[in-house]
Write a protein that holds these residues in place. Structure first.
Motif, PDB file in Angstrom:
ATOM      1  N   ARG A 208       0.811  -1.220   0.000  1.00 12.59           N
ATOM      2  CA  ARG A 208       0.000   0.000   0.000  1.00 12.59           C
ATOM      3  C   ARG A 208       0.841   1.265   0.000  1.00 12.59           C
ATOM      4  O   ARG A 208       0.357   2.311  -0.383  1.00 12.59           O
ATOM      5  N   ALA A 209       2.082   1.189   0.475  1.00  9.37           N
ATOM      6  CA  ALA A 209       2.898   2.397   0.586  1.00  9.37           C
ATOM      7  C   ALA A 209       4.370   2.021   0.515  1.00  9.37           C
ATOM      8  O   ALA A 209       4.759   0.924   0.913  1.00  9.37           O
ATOM      9  N   ILE A 210       5.163   2.961  -0.009  1.00 10.53           N
ATOM     10  CA  ILE A 210       6.615   2.764  -0.021  1.00 10.53           C
ATOM     11  C   ILE A 210       7.288   4.127   0.139  1.00 10.53           C
ATOM     12  O   ILE A 210       6.784   5.143  -0.350  1.00 10.53           O
ATOM     13  N   ALA A 211       8.382   4.138   0.869  1.00  9.33           N
ATOM     14  CA  ALA A 211       9.178   5.349   1.050  1.00  9.33           C
ATOM     15  C   ALA A 211      10.638   4.933   1.112  1.00  9.33           C
ATOM     16  O   ALA A 211      10.966   3.816   1.508  1.00  9.33           O
ATOM     17  N   ILE A 212      11.515   5.842   0.723  1.00 12.80           N
ATOM     18  CA  ILE A 212      12.956   5.587   0.757  1.00 12.80           C
ATOM     19  C   ILE A 212      13.598   6.669   1.609  1.00 12.80           C
ATOM     20  O   ILE A 212      13.411   7.864   1.356  1.00 12.80           O
ATOM     21  N   ASP A 213      14.342   6.259   2.644  1.00 10.18           N
ATOM     22  CA  ASP A 213      14.988   7.237   3.519  1.00 10.18           C
ATOM     23  C   ASP A 213      16.331   7.680   2.950  1.00 10.18           C
ATOM     24  O   ASP A 213      16.762   7.201   1.898  1.00 10.18           O
ATOM     25  N   VAL A 214      16.989   8.609   3.632  1.00  7.49           N
ATOM     26  CA  VAL A 214      18.241   9.171   3.117  1.00  7.49           C
ATOM     27  C   VAL A 214      19.377   8.151   3.076  1.00  7.49           C
ATOM     28  O   VAL A 214      20.333   8.324   2.326  1.00  7.49           O
ATOM     29  N   GLN A 215      19.286   7.076   3.857  1.00 13.06           N
ATOM     30  CA  GLN A 215      20.291   6.014   3.802  1.00 13.06           C
ATOM     31  C   GLN A 215      20.017   5.035   2.663  1.00 13.06           C
ATOM     32  O   GLN A 215      20.808   4.131   2.427  1.00 13.06           O
ATOM     33  N   GLY A 216      18.900   5.188   1.975  1.00 14.36           N
ATOM     34  CA  GLY A 216      18.551   4.292   0.875  1.00 14.36           C
ATOM     35  C   GLY A 216      17.712   3.101   1.291  1.00 14.36           C
ATOM     36  O   GLY A 216      17.413   2.235   0.467  1.00 14.36           O
ATOM     37  N   ASN A 217      17.331   3.029   2.558  1.00 14.24           N
ATOM     38  CA  ASN A 217      16.453   1.951   3.014  1.00 14.24           C
ATOM     39  C   ASN A 217      15.080   2.112   2.387  1.00 14.24           C
ATOM     40  O   ASN A 217      14.555   3.222   2.310  1.00 14.24           O
ATOM     41  N   LYS A 218      14.504   1.002   1.961  1.00 10.06           N
ATOM     42  CA  LYS A 218      13.155   1.011   1.424  1.00 10.06           C
ATOM     43  C   LYS A 218      12.203   0.583   2.529  1.00 10.06           C
ATOM     44  O   LYS A 218      12.397  -0.445   3.163  1.00 10.06           O
ATOM     45  N   TRP A 219      11.157   1.363   2.749  1.00  8.79           N
ATOM     46  CA  TRP A 219      10.136   1.087   3.742  1.00  8.79           C
ATOM     47  C   TRP A 219       8.870   0.735   2.990  1.00  8.79           C
ATOM     48  O   TRP A 219       8.368   1.535   2.197  1.00  8.79           O
ATOM     49  N   ILE A 220       8.355  -0.482   3.224  1.00 13.24           N
ATOM     50  CA  ILE A 220       7.212  -0.987   2.477  1.00 13.24           C
ATOM     51  C   ILE A 220       6.077  -1.262   3.450  1.00 13.24           C
ATOM     52  O   ILE A 220       6.232  -2.023   4.402  1.00 13.24           O
ATOM     53  N   GLY A 221       4.940  -0.636   3.193  1.00  9.47           N
ATOM     54  CA  GLY A 221       3.754  -0.858   4.004  1.00  9.47           C
ATOM     55  C   GLY A 221       2.813  -1.815   3.300  1.00  9.47           C
ATOM     56  O   GLY A 221       2.551  -1.660   2.110  1.00  9.47           O
ATOM     57  N   THR A 222       2.337  -2.808   4.008  1.00 12.42           N
ATOM     58  CA  THR A 222       1.472  -3.823   3.407  1.00 12.42           C
ATOM     59  C   THR A 222       0.071  -3.753   4.003  1.00 12.42           C
ATOM     60  O   THR A 222      -0.158  -3.129   5.032  1.00 12.42           O
ATOM     61  N   TRP A 223      -0.838  -4.414   3.352  1.00 13.72           N
ATOM     62  CA  TRP A 223      -2.222  -4.489   3.801  1.00 13.72           C
ATOM     63  C   TRP A 223      -2.395  -5.779   4.599  1.00 13.72           C
ATOM     64  O   TRP A 223      -2.837  -6.791   4.076  1.00 13.72           O
ATOM     65  N   GLY A 224      -1.932  -5.766   5.826  1.00 14.48           N
ATOM     66  CA  GLY A 224      -2.104  -6.924   6.690  1.00 14.48           C
ATOM     67  C   GLY A 224      -0.815  -7.509   7.220  1.00 14.48           C
ATOM     68  O   GLY A 224      -0.817  -8.216   8.218  1.00 14.48           O
ATOM     69  N   GLY A 225       0.308  -7.216   6.570  1.00 15.46           N
ATOM     70  CA  GLY A 225       1.580  -7.778   6.995  1.00 15.46           C
ATOM     71  C   GLY A 225       2.477  -6.803   7.720  1.00 15.46           C
ATOM     72  O   GLY A 225       3.632  -7.097   8.000  1.00 15.46           O
TER      73      GLY A 225
END
Length: 113
Positions: free
Chosen positions: A42-59
């Protein structure tokens, strides 16, 4: 003025064609080859260190640093809900996670609020 517009358009077309002429390899990330608990993102963002943050629908929420996966959910973090709707990262690196039924959570990398 027309020549500037035409030149800009020509440049954009060259970049577009060049990027597709390189035959990029696509990597698919899902529950079969990651620690993700859900394939419904449902969502994704990338921080300044290059980490990918992934939001899921239920997980819950997952972080991918390019090598390791870390999963945050209601059982191991301060997330109020596993249904993630949005992720934003502010100037201090705080992750703001909007959830479906639990409201908003803030994660500074150590503490959840």
């Amino acid at each position: 003025m027309k020549s500037k517009i035409l030149f800009s358009f020509f440049f954009v077309v060259l970049v577009f064609n060049f990027s597709f002429s390189q035959n990029p390899e696509w990597v698919v990330y899902d529950v079969t080859n990651t620690r993700l608990l859900d394939n419904n993102f449902r969502a994704i963002a990338i921080d300044v260190q290059g980490n990918k943050w992934i939001g899921t629908w239920g997980g819950g929420l997952a972080k991918f640093d390019g090598v390791r996966w870390t999963v945050y959910n209601i059982f191991n973090s301060g997330l109020p809900d596993n249904l993630i709707l949005s992720i934003a990262i502010d100037g201090q690196g705080n992750k703001w996670i909007g959830t479906w039924g639990g409201g908003l959570a803030k994660f500074d990398g150590v503490r959840w609020t």
